[in-house]
Design an enzyme around this catalytic site. Structure first.
Site, short mmCIF file in Angstrom:
data_model
loop_
_atom_site.label_atom_id
_atom_site.label_comp_id
_atom_site.label_asym_id
_atom_site.label_seq_id
_atom_site.Cartn_x
_atom_site.Cartn_y
_atom_site.Cartn_z
N GLU A 117 -3.24 2.43 10.12
CA GLU A 117 -2.81 3.84 10.12
C GLU A 117 -2.51 4.33 11.54
OE1 GLU A 117 -5.33 2.84 8.24
OE2 GLU A 117 -5.53 4.04 6.42
N TRP A 123 -6.91 -2.24 9.65
CA TRP A 123 -6.07 -1.23 9.00
C TRP A 123 -5.19 -0.62 10.08
CZ3 TRP A 123 -6.33 -1.71 3.98
CH2 TRP A 123 -7.51 -2.20 3.39
N GLU A 134 -10.55 2.79 -4.24
CA GLU A 134 -10.21 4.20 -4.06
C GLU A 134 -9.24 4.80 -5.08
OE1 GLU A 134 -10.97 4.92 0.62
OE2 GLU A 134 -9.08 3.89 0.19
N ASP A 185 0.87 -1.18 0.00
CA ASP A 185 0.00 0.00 0.00
C ASP A 185 0.91 1.23 0.00
OD1 ASP A 185 -2.24 1.78 0.37
OD2 ASP A 185 -3.32 0.13 1.30
N HIS A 242 -3.72 3.19 -4.57
CA HIS A 242 -2.91 2.80 -3.41
C HIS A 242 -1.51 2.34 -3.81
CE1 HIS A 242 -5.83 3.10 -0.05
NE2 HIS A 242 -6.71 3.00 -1.03
N TYR A 274 -14.71 -2.97 10.60
CA TYR A 274 -13.44 -2.25 10.47
C TYR A 274 -12.82 -2.14 11.86
CZ TYR A 274 -12.81 -1.27 5.56
OH TYR A 274 -12.54 -1.41 4.23
C1 ACM Z 1 -10.71 0.14 1.93
O1 ACM Z 1 -11.02 0.33 3.12
N1 ACM Z 1 -10.20 1.12 1.19
C2 ACM Z 1 -10.93 -1.15 1.31
#
Ligand code: ACM
Ligand code: ZN
Length: 513
Positions: A445, A443, A304, A167, A246, A395
């Site tokens: 971040e 994720w 995205e 990414d 990405h 998420y």
């Molecule tokens: C994503 O959360 N962009 C798959």
């Protein structure tokens, strides 16, 4: 008459004992099994490991226990019948996989309580895909962390590990044909993602070996180690190689893959689907990835992409004209379909985030529905397989409690995660088989270290495991909350960081670091 009375009394007593024997009960297990029946007696937990195990792999034997209930082939493969008696354990299953899951049940039972009731369990999964995704790009976890989570996934009878390997902020897998992906773009000066991406575009990378550089990547040997570990636990590892968005890091390593515009165009993440050399790059990368990962699936990302560069890039415009593509969405679809054909040539199928619906879905693509459930429902209607991983439920970067460390995003509490029902309204019986299952996405971040990553995973992954495995009618939030607390305590003993399942009892978050 008196004798008759005695006989009646005895018969009633016998009936009551038999009834008590056959009463379906609930267990402390996560995921809750399909059928659990308590027998008389119990075994002390510390003796469980030494109990004699009689294992029989036989479809016929399993079918006898199923008593006419129809299971799909993949359910049969995972199904097991287990009997715990004082003198020993019997396992019957159609496949090694079922035996493995029976043993996970035994392991969890022996860990949760001091003694285990003698019982029989008949069990099989509701969905075939029960997954966790880990973002290795924004924060690099490393091999030991991954294996530790695979161990917990196995205990929870989860069977798909989605490895988000590349990414914008870092490329994390060795590709021999393109060494700069790991010699340069696996390393950055700042460890914490937001210190690196201060301007919401992306920061610098540094050469491998630079003092104090943050980063890392998996060598091919590391991947082989992880795959062997996962395979022993019946977990399939699905790699993700992102395209066409990405790709900030890819462009930093190989700037020629961007559009033919000043600095590659205003959008910083996109590859140029106009250039043949972009496809050459992706195909060479994928060939090495296919060699590393035996999964039938390759996740090609697809999310995205902003697509503004493509509107003015001469190569993209030429491609659109040549192929008769009316929009940049169709250009994206052209790219994904072409990559699907390449994957098929090598015996693979693609999975993509739900943006791959834009401009027309590739014929055989599986959709990961993340914006919500609507994209997934549309894909199912069009005859495609779907994995549900909706942002507002699954998420795991979003906070589970406003009082937690660094709460970001929406509130995705344990109860909220548990409440998700994958068979969204409007999915017909005939199309139900297209719903492969569920997945939680971590994720990274905002993740700063292993302690933080695990705190975000657990106990919410317990809830996803139960939704993926247990029958819908077995789900019960009040009961689950208790079971999640029990399993949390065990997981902590084993060295996992687990956020309190029940915040109301002031359980303390145990810092394992
Ligand atoms: C994503 O959360 N962009 C798959
Ligand atoms: Zn272009």
């Amino acid at each position: 008459m008196k004798i008759l009375n005695h006989w009646i009394l005895l018969a009633v007593l016998c009936f009551m004992v038999l009834q008590a024997e056959a009463q379906p009960q609930t267990t402390d297990l996560i995921p809750a099994p399909v059928e659990y029946t308590v027998r008389s007696g119990s075994v002390s937990s510390d003796k469980m490991a030494n109990l004699h195990q009689k294992v029989r792999i036989s479809t016929k034997a399993l079918l006898r226990h199923l008593e006419g209930r129809k299971l799909t082939d993949w359910q049969l493969k995972s199904a097991y019948w287990l009997e715990i008696g004082k003198k020993g354990v019997k396992i019957e299953a159609a496949d090694e996989e079922g035996v493995f899951y029976a043993r996970q049940t035994l392991k969890m039972m022996a860990s949760l309580d001091n003694s285990v009731s003698c019982c029989t369990i008949l069990d099989w999964p509701r969905f075939r895909y029960r997954g966790v995704m880990l973002d290795e790009s924004r924060h690099f976890q490393g091999k030991d962390f991954v294996k530790k989570q695979l161990e917990m996934m196995a205990l929870l009878k989860m069977n798909r590990f989605h490895f988000h390997l590349v990414d914008n902020p870092g490329w994390r897998v060795q590709i021999d044909a393109y060494p700069r992906l790991t010699k340069l773009t696996a390393w950055r000066p700042q460890a914490f993602f937001w210190d690196w991406e201060k301007n919401a575009i992306g920061g610098p990378f540094v050469e491998e070996g630079t003092p104090e550089a943050y980063g890392g990547y998996y060598t091919k040997q590391d991947i082989a180690d992880i795959l062997a570990f996962a395979d022993e636990r019946h977990i399939e590892v699905i790699p993700e190689i992102e395209m066409p968005g990405h790709n900030y890091e890819t462009r930093a390593a190989y700037p020629e893959l961007a559009c033919s515009l000043p600095n590659g165009g205003k959008d910083p993440w996109e590859l140029c689907p106009g250039k043949e050399s972009t496809f050459e790059f992706l195909e060479k990368v994928l060939l090495e990835v296919f060699d590393m990962f035996p999964s039938q699936y390759i996740h090609i990302g697809g999310d995205e992409a902003r697509k503004n560069n493509w509107k003015i890039c001469p190569d993209c415009q030429a491609r659109m004209k040549a192929e008769g593509l009316k929009s940049v969405e169709e250009l994206q679809s052209y790219m994904i379909k072409r990559m699907e054909r390449f994957a098929h040539e090598h015996g693979k199928r693609i999975i993509g985030w739900d943006e791959i619906l834009q401009g027309g879905l590739a014929p055989d693509a599986t959709v990961m529905s993340w914006h919500g459930v609507e994209a997934g429902k549309q894909a199912v209607r069009e005859g495609h397989d779907v994995i549900f991983t909706p942002t507002h439920y699954y998420y795991l970067d979003y906070h589970q409690d406003p009082a937690q460390f660094r709460p970001v995003g929406r509130l995705v509490s344990l109860e909220k995660v548990y409440s998700f029902e994958p068979m969204a309204e409007g999915i017909s019986e005939a199309n139900a088989h297209h719903v492969l299952g569920v997945q939680g996405n971590l994720w990274t971040e905002h993740v700063q270290d292993a302690w933080h990553a695990e705190m975000m995973l657990y106990p919410r992954v317990f809830a996803i495991a139960e939704t993926g495995w247990s029958p819908a009618e077995k789900k019960d939030w009040t009961d689950f909350e208790l079971r999640a607390s029990l399993l949390s305590a065990i997981a902590r003993k084993w060295g996992y960081t687990v956020y309190p399942a029940k915040t109301i009892n002031n359980e303390q978050l145990i810092m394992n670091e």
